[in-house]
Design a protein around this motif. Structure first.
Motif, PDB file in Angstrom:
ATOM      1  N   ASP A 111       2.162 -18.198  37.644  1.00 55.32           N
ATOM      2  CA  ASP A 111       3.504 -17.825  37.219  1.00 55.32           C
ATOM      3  C   ASP A 111       3.489 -17.390  35.746  1.00 55.32           C
ATOM      4  O   ASP A 111       4.107 -16.387  35.372  1.00 55.32           O
ATOM      5  CB  ASP A 111       4.467 -18.999  37.441  1.00 55.32           C
ATOM      6  N   ALA A 112       2.755 -18.128  34.914  1.00 54.26           N
ATOM      7  CA  ALA A 112       2.628 -17.764  33.494  1.00 54.26           C
ATOM      8  C   ALA A 112       1.963 -16.396  33.354  1.00 54.26           C
ATOM      9  O   ALA A 112       2.414 -15.549  32.573  1.00 54.26           O
ATOM     10  CB  ALA A 112       1.820 -18.827  32.742  1.00 54.26           C
ATOM     11  N   PHE A 113       0.897 -16.171  34.122  1.00 52.15           N
ATOM     12  CA  PHE A 113       0.203 -14.878  34.081  1.00 52.15           C
ATOM     13  C   PHE A 113       1.156 -13.758  34.476  1.00 52.15           C
ATOM     14  O   PHE A 113       1.228 -12.723  33.805  1.00 52.15           O
ATOM     15  CB  PHE A 113      -1.019 -14.897  35.017  1.00 52.15           C
ATOM     16  N   ASP A 114       1.893 -13.948  35.558  1.00 47.69           N
ATOM     17  CA  ASP A 114       2.817 -12.921  36.046  1.00 47.69           C
ATOM     18  C   ASP A 114       3.890 -12.604  35.004  1.00 47.69           C
ATOM     19  O   ASP A 114       4.231 -11.437  34.784  1.00 47.69           O
ATOM     20  CB  ASP A 114       3.463 -13.355  37.355  1.00 47.69           C
ATOM     21  N   MET A 115       4.414 -13.636  34.352  1.00 44.79           N
ATOM     22  CA  MET A 115       5.437 -13.419  33.314  1.00 44.79           C
ATOM     23  C   MET A 115       4.881 -12.604  32.158  1.00 44.79           C
ATOM     24  O   MET A 115       5.487 -11.617  31.718  1.00 44.79           O
ATOM     25  CB  MET A 115       5.957 -14.757  32.771  1.00 44.79           C
ATOM     26  N   LEU A 116       3.727 -13.020  31.654  1.00 46.17           N
ATOM     27  CA  LEU A 116       3.141 -12.339  30.501  1.00 46.17           C
ATOM     28  C   LEU A 116       2.737 -10.908  30.848  1.00 46.17           C
ATOM     29  O   LEU A 116       2.871 -10.000  30.024  1.00 46.17           O
ATOM     30  CB  LEU A 116       1.954 -13.137  29.958  1.00 46.17           C
ATOM     31  N   LYS A 117       2.275 -10.694  32.063  1.00 46.77           N
ATOM     32  CA  LYS A 117       1.930  -9.342  32.516  1.00 46.77           C
ATOM     33  C   LYS A 117       3.178  -8.449  32.527  1.00 46.77           C
ATOM     34  O   LYS A 117       3.122  -7.292  32.115  1.00 46.77           O
ATOM     35  CB  LYS A 117       1.287  -9.420  33.911  1.00 46.77           C
ATOM     36  N   LYS A 118       4.304  -9.004  32.992  1.00 46.89           N
ATOM     37  CA  LYS A 118       5.561  -8.248  33.002  1.00 46.89           C
ATOM     38  C   LYS A 118       6.036  -7.924  31.592  1.00 46.89           C
ATOM     39  O   LYS A 118       6.608  -6.858  31.351  1.00 46.89           O
ATOM     40  CB  LYS A 118       6.655  -9.040  33.721  1.00 46.89           C
ATOM     41  N   LEU A 119       5.824  -8.835  30.663  1.00 44.85           N
ATOM     42  CA  LEU A 119       6.285  -8.645  29.284  1.00 44.85           C
ATOM     43  C   LEU A 119       5.360  -7.718  28.486  1.00 44.85           C
ATOM     44  O   LEU A 119       5.779  -7.150  27.472  1.00 44.85           O
ATOM     45  CB  LEU A 119       6.395  -9.995  28.566  1.00 44.85           C
ATOM     46  N   SER A 120       4.141  -7.546  28.947  1.00 45.75           N
ATOM     47  CA  SER A 120       3.136  -6.747  28.252  1.00 45.75           C
ATOM     48  C   SER A 120       3.629  -5.326  27.953  1.00 45.75           C
ATOM     49  O   SER A 120       4.056  -4.593  28.851  1.00 45.75           O
ATOM     50  CB  SER A 120       1.868  -6.679  29.113  1.00 45.75           C
TER      51      SER A 120
END
Length: 171
Positions: free
Chosen positions: A71-80
């Motif tokens: 979930d953390a990875f997915d969030m940070l990927k979206k914010l990238s």
């Protein structure tokens, strides 16, 4: 609060705050901060109580604390490489008055590589932070620029809150 010259006691809210799906981020932080403040005000009815809650929003998608590393990875990927909004709702309840407001700050991220995101997640830092990052810690390396109150992104718009408290007390 110490920075603003206030004496205070920190009392964590215990109840799980709730918002309904489809709630706008600004409405969500107002509701969440009010729920926290009301819970504590019941225990301390003769004191001034402050409740606050921060969310990260990409458009209307609210990103709270990640549930797990994926979930953390997915969030940070979206914010990238994108600009997102950090909103902190604040509710002040005194024995005779209630104030509820929010502060909004725009944060732009650099483009992030998958390995960079994984290394950050391995530090454990993003797991208890809205949007899976802390601007005041290692997550600062992701931030290209901000527009608004830095302390709002940290989790409490100190300057605005101090002004609201001073207005409440007539200072």
């Amino acid at each position: 609060m110490t920075l603003a010259g206030f004496d205070f006691l920190s009392v964590p809210a215990i109840k799980e705050e709730k918002i309904t799906g489809g709630t706008a981020p600004s409405d969500a932080v107002l509701m969440l901060s009010r729920q926290k403040a009301e819970e504590i005000a019941e225990k301390y009815p003769y004191n001034t109580v402050i409740g606050a809650d921060t969310v990260v929003a990409l458009g209307n998608e609210i990103m709270g604390k990640p549930e797990n590393e994926q979930d953390a990875f997915d969030m940070l990927k979206k914010l990238s490489g994108k600009t997102h909004t950090v909103l902190t709702g604040v509710c002040v309840i005194s024995p005779d008055k209630q104030i509820n407001f929010y502060e909004k700050t725009e944060v732009e991220f650099y483009p992030l590589g998958d390995d960079e995101i994984r290394q950050y997640i391995a530090s454990g830092e993003p797991m208890d932070k809205a949007g899976a990052y802390g601007i005041q810690e290692k997550g600062a390396m992701f931030v290209k620029r901000i527009n608004g109150d830095f302390y709002n992104v940290v989790g409490l718009p100190v300057a605005r809150l101090a002004r609201e408290l001073n207005a409440l007390t007539g200072k």
